[in-house]
Design a protein around this motif. Structure first.
Motif, PDB file in Angstrom:
ATOM      1  N   ALA A 240       0.844  -1.195   0.000  1.00 47.44           N
ATOM      2  CA  ALA A 240       0.000   0.000   0.000  1.00 47.44           C
ATOM      3  C   ALA A 240       0.878   1.243   0.000  1.00 47.44           C
ATOM      4  O   ALA A 240       1.723   1.398   0.877  1.00 47.44           O
TER       5      ALA A 240
ATOM      6  N   THR B  91      -6.914   3.842   0.658  1.00 46.60           N
ATOM      7  CA  THR B  91      -5.616   3.203   0.919  1.00 46.60           C
ATOM      8  C   THR B  91      -5.562   2.705   2.362  1.00 46.60           C
ATOM      9  O   THR B  91      -5.140   1.575   2.623  1.00 46.60           O
TER      10      THR B  91
ATOM     11  N   ALA C 200      -5.240  -1.206   3.395  1.00 46.46           N
ATOM     12  CA  ALA C 200      -4.122  -1.633   4.245  1.00 46.46           C
ATOM     13  C   ALA C 200      -4.640  -2.287   5.523  1.00 46.46           C
ATOM     14  O   ALA C 200      -4.155  -3.343   5.944  1.00 46.46           O
TER      15      ALA C 200
ATOM     16  N   LEU D 280       1.726  -7.274   4.733  1.00 45.14           N
ATOM     17  CA  LEU D 280       1.550  -5.909   4.207  1.00 45.14           C
ATOM     18  C   LEU D 280       2.859  -5.128   4.228  1.00 45.14           C
ATOM     19  O   LEU D 280       3.507  -5.008   5.276  1.00 45.14           O
TER      20      LEU D 280
ATOM     21  N   LEU E 150       4.071  -1.276   3.663  1.00 41.46           N
ATOM     22  CA  LEU E 150       3.563   0.087   3.561  1.00 41.46           C
ATOM     23  C   LEU E 150       4.657   0.955   2.948  1.00 41.46           C
ATOM     24  O   LEU E 150       5.798   0.933   3.418  1.00 41.46           O
TER      25      LEU E 150
ATOM     26  N   ARG F 299       5.471   4.906   2.376  1.00 42.17           N
ATOM     27  CA  ARG F 299       5.000   6.270   2.659  1.00 42.17           C
ATOM     28  C   ARG F 299       6.205   7.194   2.757  1.00 42.17           C
ATOM     29  O   ARG F 299       7.284   6.784   3.179  1.00 42.17           O
TER      30      ARG F 299
ATOM     31  N   LEU G  74       0.732   8.408  10.271  1.00 38.97           N
ATOM     32  CA  LEU G  74       0.583   6.986   9.916  1.00 38.97           C
ATOM     33  C   LEU G  74       1.247   6.061  10.933  1.00 38.97           C
ATOM     34  O   LEU G  74       1.423   4.877  10.672  1.00 38.97           O
TER      35      LEU G  74
ATOM     36  N   SER H 267       1.521   2.112  10.446  1.00 38.77           N
ATOM     37  CA  SER H 267       2.879   1.652  10.150  1.00 38.77           C
ATOM     38  C   SER H 267       3.312   0.566  11.139  1.00 38.77           C
ATOM     39  O   SER H 267       3.935  -0.433  10.765  1.00 38.77           O
TER      40      SER H 267
ATOM     41  N   ALA I 150       1.744  -2.662  10.080  1.00 39.96           N
ATOM     42  CA  ALA I 150       2.241  -3.232   8.826  1.00 39.96           C
ATOM     43  C   ALA I 150       3.413  -4.158   9.129  1.00 39.96           C
ATOM     44  O   ALA I 150       4.087  -4.015  10.150  1.00 39.96           O
TER      45      ALA I 150
ATOM     46  N   THR J 278       7.577  -1.132   6.811  1.00 37.33           N
ATOM     47  CA  THR J 278       7.310   0.190   6.254  1.00 37.33           C
ATOM     48  C   THR J 278       8.562   0.690   5.558  1.00 37.33           C
ATOM     49  O   THR J 278       9.652   0.664   6.139  1.00 37.33           O
TER      50      THR J 278
END
Lengths: 146, 146, 146, 146, 146, 146, 146, 146
Positions: free
Chosen positions: D83, D94, D98, D108, D110, D112, D120, D124, D127, D130
């Motif tokens: 994502a 989004t 996620a 997942l 992430l 960003r 986030l 995060s 996830a 990240t």
């Protein structure tokens, strides 16, 4: 029938190659996957991808999140997990992978030297089968296909 | 709101009593459960109930099936698991309980000395929170009730 | 019949107090829980418990793991989730809590101003009910008990 | 080993093409799927299929149910979700994709920009990994296949 | 042992009162819940809470999302579902509630007049027990407590 | 901590009373439930409630659906299952209840005379613990509460 | 990407053929399965396989268990369910199949004439998308593959 | 559409070969798997792989853990289970496999002689279909593919 087998544990011997060669020789339709077995690479993958980290703990955190992502994807696809404990080291990742397999209801074969029977007794009781040698694990793989 | 917290790990210090007393002092509505913490009793419970076993391995098997039954019942009822690793021993039951909690999606707080950050890095990454002292774990319990 | 309702979202207005007072006035047998609504406290809880962190990102990581642990325990116990989006901010935690509720099959009431109908259309479609005011949510709670 | 990867988020840049080309160049056996990335089409698919709706809200409801059906089918088949959050917009879809991945226990990644680390932080933390750039995500995909 | 029983179906007779009175007379420790049985109220709850809707279909959509939220919360808490089909009407909500109970692995007692045995044969086969009268269902409730 | 224990198997001896009395003497906070242990009643409950059936098979079908409904409700609520096999009879309901407990991940204690170890070896291996006497099962219950 | 789509409902028109031909014309990689659509055969399959039954109810029971087995196997493999209600009949199997899809979290498209919007309002609200014609369902299938 | 069918039960007749030949003659796209059907081999596999055991019970324990591992892997992959009870023996493994299939929500066809209808009544009621001959089971397999 194809099986995907995840080989957890011990990274300082060549037991994974041994299993794969024997499975091939026996013409068993098995694909094998593993956690990262290059110790140095698994320790540094975090900084390699995410860049320099502020200290040793955050460096470990960076590496472990990538190793865990990799392991999770592979174990979710596995039909069977084989976990091998050696004589040395704390091997907490092996214990973690074996316990995860049990909790996810993935069938689990535990390989451990007889000398470890006492500290591993609860994990061994939860495993589907406990053996002492790679050869015994191979025989079980072969028996599944009979 | 009542919570049931399972306290995994280390049986050679009094950290469980410490957590329970502090939780009581803070008037947190928490009930605590644990694996058998009397080491001798947990090793001999198999022969005590099932009778003399033929050898050391089957004695361990007898004990571990009863310990695992006990642990499974308690952990299934828990809302939260706290697992404490000490400096010594292989502590594979602690790793097993912590990993089982993760796979069952039970929230997990890991307590470990900083010195263990490297061998526990993957398990730590999977835990919800990792702290270094019992006091830090208590503060988290308290924060849940704010 | 007792219900546990988790109130996600908006922390800059007193909508939680409003819901709780009205539910009490209507004598609905409901207990309410929430994420940490003290913004400053939720941002600093990581360093408060785990100590000074090396930089802003690791400070955030420290705080978020404790906030998430708290939230996870509460949401797992909830029978119903109510998520309120306000006009301002990105509110990604609200979106995260609402989506988690949906994926865990927890019934979800979404409260959002009409002005947000377009950017929230997919989330709104997945929610069980979407309303525009706290009063409408209260009426639904009351209807459950009729 | 074939993987199906769902690419959530940002539709105003060509990051999906970039990932797909690099995965191809690296000969990774990956198939990619995505939510509808044509913004205009995703907004009008409801009226296109179900006919003129009475107002803007019901038009959105019509579109979102079809977009969600499409997304649900694709995400259920995915082995991994990536994502990407950009600097602009609320990006609630989004966040929804996620969070759904996390709750469904889909691994997942992430992506960003560093500038978003604070808003986030909870997402995060949930996830698996990240990162800040598409290139870092590619490196992780490659690492899975080592 | 307390049971929560959800009473689905038929809203034009007083069978729910009959069951509740007899269960009380037999001193069975059972709590009963139901979908909204006031037909007019269930049809208008959408506009009552969400305001005037643009047409008959959106009015129905508004009502049904609130009715479904209510039903979902109640059925998730139920230990047993009893669904009664009468001679008249299409009774699709009864079929929906009964099928949902089956798919959620909630035990299900189906009450239907013998005359409906043919069109309900597949649903009857999936139910745990099919009976023809409320009295027979009461006898089963009583048998559970023997 | 209260436990609900389901007692499956053997209905021709008073082992259930024995367990309940000893658990009470030991002040264990346990509630016990069982399948219908009145053999005649369990065979005739179908015709008693549903009326005369056309033949012996449909009479059995009528009885079994009511017995299974009762059993399902009780087992779903249980924290632990104890299944006792005696020397005589085919005891397929005992095997069914024990196997159901295993597949539902309910902890299971199997009680069987040593003479049955061979035909029950696979079921015994899947049980959490296998013992030979009611007294041994009581000791395990007591150990859970230590 | 291959999808398996289960087509529930209406057996007195050729809508299944229409969907299959159009999907083929659009080169969508879809395989379709259905409940038994030969009404006479589905009513008599019980006696055909199990032999003459004592009465109409047991004949129906015999047929329905075989129809349900067939349906269960097919629906468990499906990625998507499409259920079509016609103007006539009680269509309880259609309602059962649609509700089962919802409870199993299989994405569901409901096709129903506008005239049925009121009695089907709760089921329609639970479906992912509700349309009025087979053509609209085809357009959705096509949109999934864009 | 390919199906994997697990054939549980009776190992003293050639019913598995009969089913496989007839399925082949009917060109049904089915793959069959089974528990180990060589009785002697299944009894001795434990000592063959793990070496001489101290007594008959531990020999059985060794064999059963390997047989169970094999069975678990195969049943988890199956789309359908067929379990055949014969006139003789206790057949507890057949009861265990059939009950496991039910609890895992695997569709189950039970084959048993009419003479066993009474002792198998509860298991038969939980099965999807009960028949008396292998031929009837074949007809059902064929009906699935119509």
């Amino acid at each position: 029938m194809n099986l995907l087998v995840y080989l957890a544990g011990e990274i300082h011997s060549n037991w994974r190659e041994e299993i794969q060669e024997k499975a091939k020789a026996l013409q068993l339709d098995i694909q094998f996957v593993s956690p990262m077995t290059d110790h140095h690479r698994s320790d540094h993958i975090g900084e390699e991808i995410l860049g320099k980290q502020p200290n040793a703990i955050t460096k470990d955190e960076a590496a472990s999140q990538i190793n865990n992502l990799r392991t999770t994807i592979l174990m979710k696809k596995a039909d069977l997990v084989i976990a091998l404990f050696g004589e040395k080291y704390k091997q907490w990742n092996t214990a973690m992978d074996a316990s995860t397999a049990i909790a996810l209801q993935k069938p689990l074969i535990l390989i451990r030297p007889e000398s470890l029977h006492h500290p591993l007794k609860e994990l061994s009781n939860k495993a589907d089968v406990t053996v002492e040698t790679v050869n015994q694990a191979i025989k079980i793989l072969s028996y599944i296909y009979e």
